[in-house]
Scaffold this active site. Structure first.
Site: not given
Length: 296
Positions: A34, A66, A69, A106, A148, A181, A184, A218, A231, A233, A263
């Site tokens: 972040r 990964h 974000y 992403h 992804e 994923d 997703h 994923h 989104d 999970h 995840e």
């Protein structure tokens, strides 16, 4: 198979965390996910990570990074877009230094400027980052950069197989592939609730994108409903996809030779170890059914 694991303390701690859960693959952030500015990779940290993975039962070919974000590669030209390109450049170099073979990103949102402009910006960002690596290191980059699929939020790119194909065609580089994923895909409208629907979806993926471009899975159940574009999970088998759909991804021919990463949440319902047990039990049940059918 494994999980996204923490790097708290040091990057090499991720290997301990993965082994403790029983992973044979794992995914990490190499930095604060972040924040824009990373803590520099120190030589001792890089060497310790490489030493530990070399001595680990986990093969280094099953380690995945990964992206953070904040980057938005589909955004129009702006300070934030320039920062996004810089972060991608940094992460490619960090993967190279750590000898990690996969980097997942992403795509982001075109912010109302349209799909065509968003794809152009994604391609520009990827080419910029690769050019930066080539000019800095002048060495071959053994890295799969993976798109992804998204959950289909407003203005997002990559929620359909056709959009992903368009982007891969524009990139036209074997370094690029796909991370699929399940949450997703379900959120964006692909039905994965039965074995037949999973097979139908992945045949569609193969026809449009080519299954050879699928490099990482994923495996996530979904708290949201199909085509809800959320989104969120859920634990394996407890969400809207359910056990039958999840189980198909563990036996289908498309997923036998690629890393599978979960995840899933860590909450009062289950943790990583419990989700791992559920998945291993699903695999065990499938093998038992196969043995019974063979005897019959």
């Amino acid at each position: 198979m494994g999980f996204h694991v923490s790097i708290t303390g040091s990057l090499s701690n991720s290997i301990n965390n993965a082994e403790e859960i029983g992973c044979t693959a794992f995914q990490i952030f190499t930095r604060n996910p972040r924040g824009w500015t990373p803590k520099p990779l120190e030589r001792k940290d890089v060497e310790e990570f490489k030493r530990k993975i070399k001595n680990s039962p986990i093969d280094k070919k099953n380690v995945i990074v990964h992206m953070p974000y904040l980057p938005n590669f589909a955004a129009p030209n702006s300070e934030a877009y320039d920062k996004s390109k810089k972060v991608l450049s940094e992460e490619i170099i960090r993967c190279y230094l750590l000898d990690i073979p996969y980097l997942i990103l992403h795509l982001g949102s075109h912010l109302g400027f349209g799909k065509k402009n968003g794809i152009k910006q994604i391609v520009n960002a990827c080419n910029f980052a690769l050019d930066n690596f080539n000019s800095s290191y002048r060495r071959h980059l053994h890295l799969n950069i993976l798109i992804e699929n998204s959950a289909g939020q407003k203005n997002s790119l990559g929620s359909t197989f056709d959009e992903i194909k368009d982007i891969l065609d524009e990139l036209n580089d074997k370094k690029f592939g796909v991370c699929f994923d399940t949450c997703h895909a379900f959120a964006s409208g692909y039905d994965l609730r039965t074995s037949g629907k999973v097979i139908e979806t992945m045949n569609n993926f193969n026809e449009i994108i080519n299954i050879e471009n699928l490099k990482v899975l994923h495996l996530n159940d979904s708290k949201g409903k199909i085509n809800e574009n959320r989104d969120r999970h859920q634990h394996i088998g407890l969400g809207s996809i359910g056990k039958e759909g999840m189980a198909e991804f563990l036996k289908d021919k498309y997923f036998q030779n690629i890393p599978i990463i979960m995840e899933t949440p860590n909450d009062g319902i289950r943790g990583d170890k419990e989700n791992m047990k559920v998945v291993l039990d699903l695999i065990k049940d499938q093998r038992n059914e196969l043995n019974i059918s063979r005897k019959i």
